[in-house]
Design a protein around this motif. Structure first.
Motif: not given
Length: 162
Positions: A141-162
């Motif tokens: 998780v990249l906490p408060e990575e973006f400021l969108l519409d006046g709110r700080y929003v986390d960027d969540i990194l997700m993945g899976r093995f194939l």
């Protein structure tokens, strides 16, 4: 309910995909400003039709998924990254997103990938729920990575093995 038909995009899909991309723009998932005219081309030199899966219902394009590399590094080519996913409002609930995710995993395997990853905004609960139901887990998780519409929003990194 009809099953979505998933296929690789062609150059002829560019206009329809551009319209879909603009119609589905939302601060729920977009970090770029709302598109304005004149619109950019949907495909670019580094991201063309071969990098897109298209979902059709009744012969109409209702969704797409962009599958690329997370970095340009040779040591990272065993990973593919979902770099965009859109479903037309009228097709929501018809299994289009799930079908695109499954097809992307199949395509990534076909291309020799061992892993697939994505980034999703923290407040995008519907997308996160779908990804988790398809076996994706939070890698970081990249906490408060973006400021969108006046709110700080986390960027969540997700993945899976194939």
């Amino acid at each position: 309910m009809p099953v979505p038909h998933i296929r690789l995009a062609t150059a002829d899909d560019e206009e329809a995909l551009g319209r879909l991309d603009r119609a589905t723009w939302s601060p729920l998932h977009a970090v770029q400003p709302r598109p304005r005219q004149p619109y950019d081309l949907f495909f670019s030199g580094s991201c063309g039709p071969r990098d897109h899966l298209v979902a059709e219902l009744g012969g109409e394009i209702v969704g797409y998924l962009r599958l690329g590399f997370p970095t340009p590094l040779a040591c990272n080519t065993h990973v593919r990254q979902i770099q965009g996913l859109a479903v037309a409002d009228a097709a929501r609930g018809a299994g289009v997103g799930r079908a695109l995710l499954r097809a992307a995993q199949d395509e990534a395997r076909r291309l020799g990938a061992r892993r697939i990853s994505l980034r999703v905004l923290g407040h995008n609960t519907p997308a996160r729920t779908l990804y988790e139901s398809e076996g994706f887990v939070v890698d970081g998780v990249l906490p408060e990575e973006f400021l969108l519409d006046g709110r700080y929003v986390d960027d969540i990194l997700m993945g899976r093995f194939l």
